[in-house]
Each structure stands twice: as C-alpha cells, then as structure tokens.
Design a protein around this motif. Structure first.
Motif, PDB file in Angstrom:
ATOM      1  N   ARG A 175      57.634  54.986 174.058  1.00 41.21           N
ATOM      2  CA  ARG A 175      58.838  55.699 173.603  1.00 41.21           C
ATOM      3  C   ARG A 175      58.461  57.078 173.064  1.00 41.21           C
ATOM      4  O   ARG A 175      59.117  58.078 173.344  1.00 41.21           O
ATOM      5  CB  ARG A 175      59.537  54.900 172.488  1.00 41.21           C
ATOM      6  N   GLY A 222      57.790  59.416 175.799  1.00 49.99           N
ATOM      7  CA  GLY A 222      59.050  59.909 176.371  1.00 49.99           C
ATOM      8  C   GLY A 222      59.592  61.084 175.575  1.00 49.99           C
ATOM      9  O   GLY A 222      60.032  62.092 176.141  1.00 49.99           O
ATOM     10  N   LEU A 223      59.551  60.972 174.253  1.00 56.13           N
ATOM     11  CA  LEU A 223      60.017  62.071 173.407  1.00 56.13           C
ATOM     12  C   LEU A 223      59.103  63.286 173.555  1.00 56.13           C
ATOM     13  O   LEU A 223      59.571  64.433 173.548  1.00 56.13           O
ATOM     14  CB  LEU A 223      60.070  61.626 171.936  1.00 56.13           C
ATOM     15  N   GLY A 262      57.453  64.071 176.210  1.00 59.15           N
ATOM     16  CA  GLY A 262      57.797  64.668 177.500  1.00 59.15           C
ATOM     17  C   GLY A 262      59.038  65.529 177.378  1.00 59.15           C
ATOM     18  O   GLY A 262      59.095  66.644 177.918  1.00 59.15           O
ATOM     19  N   ALA A 263      60.035  65.029 176.666  1.00 62.45           N
ATOM     20  CA  ALA A 263      61.257  65.806 176.443  1.00 62.45           C
ATOM     21  C   ALA A 263      60.916  67.123 175.740  1.00 62.45           C
ATOM     22  O   ALA A 263      61.414  68.195 176.109  1.00 62.45           O
ATOM     23  CB  ALA A 263      62.256  65.003 175.615  1.00 62.45           C
ATOM     24  N   ILE A 274      59.407  69.619 178.167  1.00 58.28           N
ATOM     25  CA  ILE A 274      60.399  70.286 179.017  1.00 58.28           C
ATOM     26  C   ILE A 274      61.151  71.346 178.205  1.00 58.28           C
ATOM     27  O   ILE A 274      61.399  72.460 178.679  1.00 58.28           O
ATOM     28  CB  ILE A 274      61.377  69.251 179.613  1.00 58.28           C
ATOM     29  N   LEU A 275      61.486  71.022 176.962  1.00 57.54           N
ATOM     30  CA  LEU A 275      62.182  71.999 176.119  1.00 57.54           C
ATOM     31  C   LEU A 275      61.329  73.248 175.887  1.00 57.54           C
ATOM     32  O   LEU A 275      61.831  74.374 175.938  1.00 57.54           O
ATOM     33  CB  LEU A 275      62.534  71.365 174.763  1.00 57.54           C
ATOM     34  N   LEU A 291      63.286  66.891 167.326  1.00 59.39           N
ATOM     35  CA  LEU A 291      62.458  66.121 168.255  1.00 59.39           C
ATOM     36  C   LEU A 291      61.073  65.856 167.653  1.00 59.39           C
ATOM     37  O   LEU A 291      60.549  64.731 167.734  1.00 59.39           O
ATOM     38  CB  LEU A 291      62.348  66.911 169.560  1.00 59.39           C
ATOM     39  N   ALA A 347      61.369  63.115 165.198  1.00 56.78           N
ATOM     40  CA  ALA A 347      61.484  61.790 165.812  1.00 56.78           C
ATOM     41  C   ALA A 347      60.130  61.320 166.350  1.00 56.78           C
ATOM     42  O   ALA A 347      59.802  60.128 166.282  1.00 56.78           O
ATOM     43  CB  ALA A 347      62.524  61.823 166.933  1.00 56.78           C
ATOM     44  N   ALA A 380      55.982  67.999 181.543  1.00 62.03           N
ATOM     45  CA  ALA A 380      55.810  66.642 181.032  1.00 62.03           C
ATOM     46  C   ALA A 380      54.995  65.811 182.021  1.00 62.03           C
ATOM     47  O   ALA A 380      54.824  66.197 183.175  1.00 62.03           O
ATOM     48  CB  ALA A 380      57.175  65.988 180.830  1.00 62.03           C
ATOM     49  N   LEU A 396      68.845  66.367 168.347  1.00 67.11           N
ATOM     50  CA  LEU A 396      68.394  65.505 169.449  1.00 67.11           C
ATOM     51  C   LEU A 396      69.407  65.517 170.584  1.00 67.11           C
ATOM     52  O   LEU A 396      69.033  65.518 171.767  1.00 67.11           O
ATOM     53  CB  LEU A 396      68.183  64.073 168.949  1.00 67.11           C
ATOM     54  N   ILE A 405      70.020  69.826 177.116  1.00 71.61           N
ATOM     55  CA  ILE A 405      69.154  70.725 177.894  1.00 71.61           C
ATOM     56  C   ILE A 405      68.419  69.930 178.978  1.00 71.61           C
ATOM     57  O   ILE A 405      68.298  70.368 180.125  1.00 71.61           O
ATOM     58  CB  ILE A 405      68.145  71.451 176.973  1.00 71.61           C
ATOM     59  N   LEU A 406      67.952  68.742 178.634  1.00 74.45           N
ATOM     60  CA  LEU A 406      67.269  67.905 179.626  1.00 74.45           C
ATOM     61  C   LEU A 406      68.199  67.548 180.783  1.00 74.45           C
ATOM     62  O   LEU A 406      67.790  67.587 181.954  1.00 74.45           O
ATOM     63  CB  LEU A 406      66.766  66.630 178.963  1.00 74.45           C
ATOM     64  N   ARG A 414      61.806  61.633 184.097  1.00 71.81           N
ATOM     65  CA  ARG A 414      62.976  62.085 183.350  1.00 71.81           C
ATOM     66  C   ARG A 414      63.763  60.904 182.771  1.00 71.81           C
ATOM     67  O   ARG A 414      64.251  60.963 181.639  1.00 71.81           O
ATOM     68  CB  ARG A 414      63.863  62.958 184.253  1.00 71.81           C
ATOM     69  N   ASP A 438      62.586  58.115 181.745  1.00 73.31           N
ATOM     70  CA  ASP A 438      61.891  57.664 180.533  1.00 73.31           C
ATOM     71  C   ASP A 438      62.169  58.591 179.355  1.00 73.31           C
ATOM     72  O   ASP A 438      62.346  58.149 178.223  1.00 73.31           O
ATOM     73  CB  ASP A 438      60.378  57.612 180.781  1.00 73.31           C
ATOM     74  N   GLN A 439      62.178  59.903 179.621  1.00 72.44           N
ATOM     75  CA  GLN A 439      62.437  60.868 178.541  1.00 72.44           C
ATOM     76  C   GLN A 439      63.853  60.679 177.988  1.00 72.44           C
ATOM     77  O   GLN A 439      64.068  60.680 176.773  1.00 72.44           O
ATOM     78  CB  GLN A 439      62.278  62.305 179.053  1.00 72.44           C
ATOM     79  N   ALA A 451      64.200  57.460 175.941  1.00 67.38           N
ATOM     80  CA  ALA A 451      63.585  57.590 174.615  1.00 67.38           C
ATOM     81  C   ALA A 451      64.457  58.434 173.698  1.00 67.38           C
ATOM     82  O   ALA A 451      64.631  58.134 172.513  1.00 67.38           O
ATOM     83  CB  ALA A 451      62.187  58.205 174.752  1.00 67.38           C
ATOM     84  N   LEU A 452      65.026  59.490 174.251  1.00 68.49           N
ATOM     85  CA  LEU A 452      65.867  60.388 173.456  1.00 68.49           C
ATOM     86  C   LEU A 452      67.164  59.686 173.056  1.00 68.49           C
ATOM     87  O   LEU A 452      67.604  59.783 171.905  1.00 68.49           O
ATOM     88  CB  LEU A 452      66.152  61.640 174.296  1.00 68.49           C
ATOM     89  N   ALA A 490      66.447  57.393 170.240  1.00 67.42           N
ATOM     90  CA  ALA A 490      66.280  58.086 168.958  1.00 67.42           C
ATOM     91  C   ALA A 490      67.634  58.537 168.403  1.00 67.42           C
ATOM     92  O   ALA A 490      67.870  58.506 167.189  1.00 67.42           O
ATOM     93  CB  ALA A 490      65.338  59.286 169.126  1.00 67.42           C
TER      94      ALA A 490
END
Lengths: 496, 496
Positions: free
Chosen positions: A17, A20-21, A23-24, A27-28, A51, A54, A241, B21, B27-28, B44, B46-47, B50-51, B54
C-alpha cells in the motif's frame, strides 16, 4: 515449501500500500516538473504534503511494530528473499520512527523556505542573505543525523548519507576519495599537457531543432530498451513510478549536447528502475539498492558508453542525420575530441569526468565538518575557496560561482554528494567487468547493439534490488569491492 | 468573535489532509486519461487503490468520531459557514462509515471486472455475457443502497442518487420527469412538423486540422475565463484538482463539432470548480453542491449559450477563421439550423436537447425497479426496448444500441443518470434568471462578452459551495425551486 507467517504477510500488504502511495507521489512530482501550470504550485504543495503524511503514517501504524516483532520471531519460516525483505522493512521502519514527527515537519518547512531564499541569494551573489536560513536547515540536519545515528550505530555524517546509499560508510569510501584528491593534481597536469598538443575540436554551430532533439532522445532511449514517456523539463530527471518510469530531457536550441547527455543519463536510470525484480516491485527488497548504484547505471551510459570511441562511430552519423549536419564537426573523431576536453572550472554540473570528483570531494569534506560541528557556516565561503585552490588550483570569483551554486544544502539534502563519485567509480568497474565478460562489447557498441550490455547489467545489478548489499553486488559482478584503481585506469586510458 | 473549539479545528485539519489526497487522486486520474502509457494501467490501479484507501482511512480514524461529537456539542461557538461545514463533515463521515469496508472493496473489484466484460459484451452485442457480472454489481449496489438508506432515512434509490446529488429525492423530481415523459410525444411531433418545413443545414465537409481544433477550444475556454491546461483525451472531461483544474477535449478530424461542444461543456464545469469559495476550498462546505448543479453549469455554456442564436453570430466567424471555412455552411444561420435538428435516436450521448431527457428517464425508471428488486436483470433488454417505444416510438435493433450502450451500470454508477436532466432543467432556469438580471445578455453574447454571465453564475451558484442546499440556491438565484416549465418554455421557444 512452508507458508510465511501471517504477520509477515500483513507487512507485505502494508508495504505494498505504501509503495502505491509512493508511486502516486512519483507521478505527481513528474507532473510538477513537466505539465503543471506554475499557478498551481500552492495546490500541489498541499497534495504532496498530504501524500507524504500518508506514506509516513503507513509505517507509524502501531500494528507494524507488532508485525515486525512477530515476523522476526518466525524468520525461519521465510525464504531468503522474504528474509531480506524483512530486513529492509525493519530498516525503513527504524529510520521512519527515529526522527520525531515535529522535526520532520520543521525540517520540511524550513528547507522549503530556505530553497526559495537560496534562489535570490544565488542570483544576487549574497551569502549573507542565505546564512540565517541555512543555519536553521543545518540545525535540523544535525538533529536528524543524531537521531538516525542512534538507531544505526554509526557516525553523524554516515547517518545522513545512509538515507541515500544504505550501508555506505566514510570508513570505506573516505580513503578512496582522499586518494583521488592526491592523485588529481599530477594527473590533471599530464592530461592538460596531452590536450595542449591536440587540435581543438571543430565547433557545432547554429540552431538545433528542439523537436529533432527530442526525437533523437526518444530514439536513443528506445534503442537502449526504454519505451516509456520522454518529456521536456528544465532539469532532466528520471521519475514516475514502478511500472510507469518516465524520463525527461533538457532542450536547448543552441546546444544539442545537453539533450544527448541527459537522454543517455536518464535512460540509464530508467533501465535500472525497469529491471528491478518484478516479483518484489512493491516491496522494500525490490527497490533500487541506493543512489550511488543508481548513478553507476546512468553514468554507464552517459560516460562509459556515451564517450566510448567505438560508440561514437555509431553515434556520429545518427547526430548528422538528426540535425542535417555536414562536414568535419560531425565525424566520430571530432566527437571524441570534444568529449575528452578537460577543464578546471567552477561549476560542478558543467564539470568533465576528470575534475567532477574534485567538486564532490570538496563538498563532502565541508559538509562533514559542518554536520560534526567542526566548522561554522559563517566560514563556509572562505573554506570553499580554499578547497578549490587545493583541489583544482582555481579560486571562484564570487559565492554564486562558489558555495551558493548547488541546491542540495539549502533544500536539506546533506550527505548526498558522495553518491555522484561513488557512482562514477562503480560505473567504470562494472563496465570493465562487462568488457571482460563480452570481449566484443566495443564492436557491439559500434553497431548500436546494446542488448548484451543491458542484459549483463540486468543480470548483475538490476535484478538484485536490495537483496544484495552494494558491496556483495560489486563482488559478485566484478570479483571485488569498489576499487578506485579501475576508475583511474579508465581515466588514464581515455585522457592520456 | 469567538474562537472555534479545538475539536472543530482538528476536523478542519483532517479534512484538509483528505482534500490534499483527493487532489492527488484527481491529478492521477487526469494523467491516466491523457498522458499515461497503456502499459502502465496495472501500476496505476495499485496507486489509485492505495490512495482511495488512504482517503477512506482519513474518515475512519476513530478520533474523527470524537471530534464530530465534541464539535456538535459546541456548535454555538461556530459561525454560519463553520456550522454548515460541520454538517457536511457529518454527512461525509456518515456515508463513509455506513458501508462495511469489505463491501466497498468487493464492489470496487467486481465493478472493475464487470466494466472489462462490458466492453466485450457491447462489441459482440451479447447481453448474456454481461449478465452474471452485472448481477454481482447490482447485488453490491443494493447492499450499499440499504446501508446508506439506513443512515439517511430515505428510499433505496434515493440512497444511491444521494452520492451524486446530495439531498435530491425522487419525491421531488420524479413528478417532473413523469411530466416530461408525458409532454414529449406531442411536443416532438410538433417540432418534427416545423423541422420538415425548414431546409436542411448545409453540411460541413472535409478534414479539420486537429491542432486548429485544440487551439479553438483553448481560445474559447480562455475567453470564458479558463486559463488551465487543455489536453486531448478519448472522452472529454473536466478534472485535475482544486487550484489546478484541467479540461480535455475530443479531437476528430472529420468533425470539429465534438471539440467545440466538449470545449464549451467542460469549460462550464471548470468555471464552477474555479469559482468555489476559496476560503473553504479544502473543506466539505467548499465543494461543488452536486453533480446535477455541476451539469447545470456545463450545460449553461454547452446548450443555453452554445446554441443561442446571438452567440452563434459571434461564433460563426470564429469557426470560419479557425478552419478557413467559406460559403453558406459557415454562417450563423446555418449553425443555428444545424444545432436545432431534433431526431429520435438510440444512443444517449448523441441525442439532442429535446430527446436527451427521454434517454435519462428510461434509465431512471429501469434502475429504480432493479434497485428496489421489482425487476430481474434477465428482463432488462425487453423492458428497455419497451421503454424506448413508449418514450420515443423507436425500437433498438440490438442490445448494443440498447441496454448495453452505457458504461454507468457495469462500472457501478447507479443513481447517476437523473443528474443529466436535472442539470439541463436547472441550466434553463438559471439562464432565464440571468437574462432577467441582464436584459442585454444576448447582445453581450453576440459580442463574445461572457464576463457578465460568468460573474452572475459566480455570485449565484459557484461561490456558495455546499453552504446552500440545491433548492435554496435555486430559490435565491431564480426566485423559486426547480421549475421544469421554464425548460419546456425554452424548448418551445428554440424549436417551434
């Protein structure tokens, strides 16, 4: 085969998990530097802070503590990779919990503010403007160093460097750096003597279509095996990511060498990210070993391959075709002469392969003294200039060309600099081992055939993630731990 | 002024983190549909999972319960906006905790799978292939409806529709929809009789440069006051995050009307997002009121302005200039004729302003019966065709043109459809009120001057966030709650 204990499996889910965050966030951060309108910076700062909170919270969850204890008690039920993964989980957890949350927050806030002041201070050549802000950042870094050192049982400087290259210690690489500092003055004089005998390279003049530059980078990266996004940004980087690695390039119409260099460099980083063990992609043991190893992968393509005379035989006609170049400037021999120019200069990012380590060693010596409290920040400009004279025999005309040039210290990245030179030395050693394993590698480079080299790096570096320590990875791949003699031999062969 | 209690302030911080978040997720999702390489879809997912986890966890934090109780006990210390914010916080918390986590997860997983099967089933015109998957999704939706209904004290269908347009109830808008269904057959016959007397619009033929199309959308959106990113995607949308609103457009070289329509439509959504109360941007009370109100803002520009004869006077030369158009097709009068064509057709997304509500009413009736258990999914294709005959007098030739056409049900969006027609009716009523307030609005539209209308919408809709209920917002802005008579009068004026 035994079943891993429930606590270990719970940890894998929690770390997945978190991945995954992360990775997010990757990308940001890519978006911030490629796509985001400038007016959205404040909104982005809130998103990133939430983020990061978290991501941090995923390790502070009190259940993680219990799971780690329980899994450690049942480590005999784990296989080797699971056990290595558990070790990396413990390490990440120890570091995340070592530093109090309010210190993390104060450091992030003050470093962000200091970075803003630094931009002005650098533009105005005004170290005094930066000084009070840099004092705050250094104070936080010293506190973080002390907190990490307590759980890692290491020195203060090592405790910061650990964040970037786990397990790397001054006791190991310090003698190598000091040896290089001693080697450099004599070697530099020899190189300059040779260089003086050689005709200057023919210049590349004119404007170079940025679309053609970008297509060139995309094509080069593609030939190396990278099929992800290639975008433009102010400073080139490899980001994105896991499963969505993206690189960027600088596009300067006056100078296509920036795009060429950054394309090879970032593609090297990207290949490492893509080659990490797929089965462990979302786990700590599946991460890249460290930033020094990462730099070894980018510099393999940027410096070892990218300036290899046989590679230039293949590259020269590619460049001429991309930009409609004609004449003597576009020959492989002229490219080779251009790439082997060495110069004593003030700015690290523009330095050549020979003098670059001197810039790193200077910063490494100064930041050790500052972190250990052996030097005051007020004395930094003088100490910097003194160091430049000792290492390269030149004195910066002002602080903008001196201790104000880099973003690292104002932005809170202390203990980072050694990874550049460790990476350069590892790259020379790994490339040497690849040459031994594939004696026809130069012929392959001359044909633009990189598959063998990429496969060798995948087998010997990428696929290990963090399963092997950096030292064990180097021993397995090259027969010995880091040996700076190989880097020096490479420099002698290329520049003398 | 009194100080808000600590518990309320703690809630504001928690919801602000959650908003950060949610912005990251926005944005994702934008990136997924504009920039992401297709091969990165699994990473993506998975991201995003996870988001979303959260974001959900931010409300499940047990301290939130305590803070809500404590803040409610001290509500007299809050000002009006803070009190309204607390109400919205309680509502979000109630909905987030009403549904068990394993149901949320099962629904997400099965809906994702069902959506994949739906693509194949639609392509093959095979409802039987979809049926078992759709049964699972419907079963989850009925469970979610029951859980929400218990905390909201409302009907099962309302409990799903609430997710998209808070406070909207069948008891309020149901009679309006039924009235429109009764009104339509006679009105449609009248419109068709008028239409038969009118010469067909001159066709726009040829290929329309997609770069010119995109520049047109960017320019139109800019004239309306939107300065954010405009990108290309398969389906146009307005997305991104608070402080970083982004729109996309469809670019079809054969037909620039798709880009034109989506540009106006998405710019309307974007203006709403940008006009939400800045001081409350990260709080629940600062969110857009609901998706019906959102659709009213997009349709104000897409339908009320975008097909207004005076606006077309301004638009016609813009289009001709953008595409080098010449001749009778490019006149305002021809555009007007093209935009008022009405046709009984099978596909909702291609439907005109008059018949669109029939498509919505059909789905609304069917999904009510399915959610309430009054109808079995095996009977859906027949019931669909029966409904189409009653409402529009036509029978779909197959299920691909019938009940398989929309993504909503397979992807788990039940109770969503009414927002389209509620939005269209609100748009007519709001535009009418704006005309009363600004009698020269048509002259302004003919000059391409939208500042007055945008300011009026900002003052009467955007700036209220969720402070006013939809009903109170409509009463304040227009003098009465939703009145479908205004929408019907608008249709009569435009089409008869």
């Amino acid at each position: 085969m035994t079943t891993p204990p429930a606590a270990y499996l719970a940890l894998e889910r929690q770390f997945a998990r978190r991945a995954g965050l992360q990775g997010a966030l990757g990308i940001l951060n890519w978006d911030s530097r490629t796509m985001m309108p400038a007016a959205s910076a404040a909104a982005r700062a809130d998103q990133v802070a939430a983020l990061e909170g978290a991501i941090h919270a995923a390790l502070l969850d009190p259940r993680v503590d219990d799971w780690l204890d329980s899994a450690a008690g049942n480590a005999h039920l784990l296989d080797d990779w699971q056990r290595a993964n558990l070790t990396e989980m413990r390490r990440e957890h120890r570091l995340a919990t070592a530093v109090p949350a309010d210190l993390v927050e104060a450091n992030a806030r003050d470093a962000a503010r200091c970075e803003v002041v630094w931009r002005t201070a650098k533009a105005r050549n005004d170290y005094g403007l930066l000084l009070p802000h840099l004092r705050q950042v250094l104070a936080h870094q010293r506190e973080i160093a002390a907190a990490n050192a307590a759980v890692l049982d290491c020195g203060l400087y090592d405790a910061l460097h650990e964040i970037y290259e786990p397990g790397s210690r001054v006791a190991d690489y310090g003698p190598i750096f000091d040896d290089y500092a001693a080697f450099l003055p004599g070697f530099l004089a020899e190189v300059e003597a040779v260089q003086d005998q050689e005709p200057a390279p023919a210049p590349f003049q004119g404007l170079f279509d940025v679309t053609a530059q970008r297509e060139l980078v995309q094509r080069l990266a593609g030939v190396l095996g990278f099929a992800g996004r290639v975008d433009q940004s102010l400073h080139a980087f490899c980001g994105g990511a896991t499963g969505d690695v993206r690189i960027t390039t600088r596009l300067d119409p006056d100078n296509f060498f920036k795009a060429l260099k950054s394309g090879l460099h970032e593609a090297g980083h990207a290949l490492y990210e893509m080659g990490r063990p797929a089965a462990w992609a979302a786990q700590p043991v599946g991460l890249a070993r460290g930033l020094a190893v990462h730099e070894s992968q980018s510099l393999t393509f940027d410096m070892q391959v990218g300036r290899h005379p046989r590679f230039l035989e293949w590259l020269a006609p590619q460049l001429a075709a991309a930009f409609g170049g004609q004449g003597v400037a576009w020959t492989a021999d002229n490219l080779r002469r251009r790439f082997r120019r060495v110069e004593r200069s003030f700015i690290r990012v523009d330095a050549d392969e020979v003098t670059y380590p001197a810039h790193v060693i200077l910063r490494w010596r100064l930041e050790q003294a500052l972190i250990q409290g052996a030097m005051d920040l007020a004395d930094l400009p003088d100490a910097w200039n003194q160091g430049m004279r000792e290492l390269l025999g030149i004195t910066p005309p002002d602080t903008a060309m001196g201790c104000l040039q880099d973003i690292h210290w104002p932005s809170g990245a202390w203990g980072y600099f050694p990874t550049y030179t460790l990476g350069a030395m590892m790259a020379a050693q790994l490339f040497q081992a690849a040459l031994t394993a594939m004696p026809d590698l130069p012929d392959r480079l001359a044909r633009g055939d990189f598959a063998g080299l990429v496969a060798w790096l995948g087998e010997n570096v990428h696929r290990w993630g963090r399963y092997l320590s950096t030292r064990d990875m180097m021993v397995r791949a090259t027969g010995k731990p880091l040996d700076a003699g190989i880097f020096k031999a490479h420099l002698r062969a290329r520049y003398l």
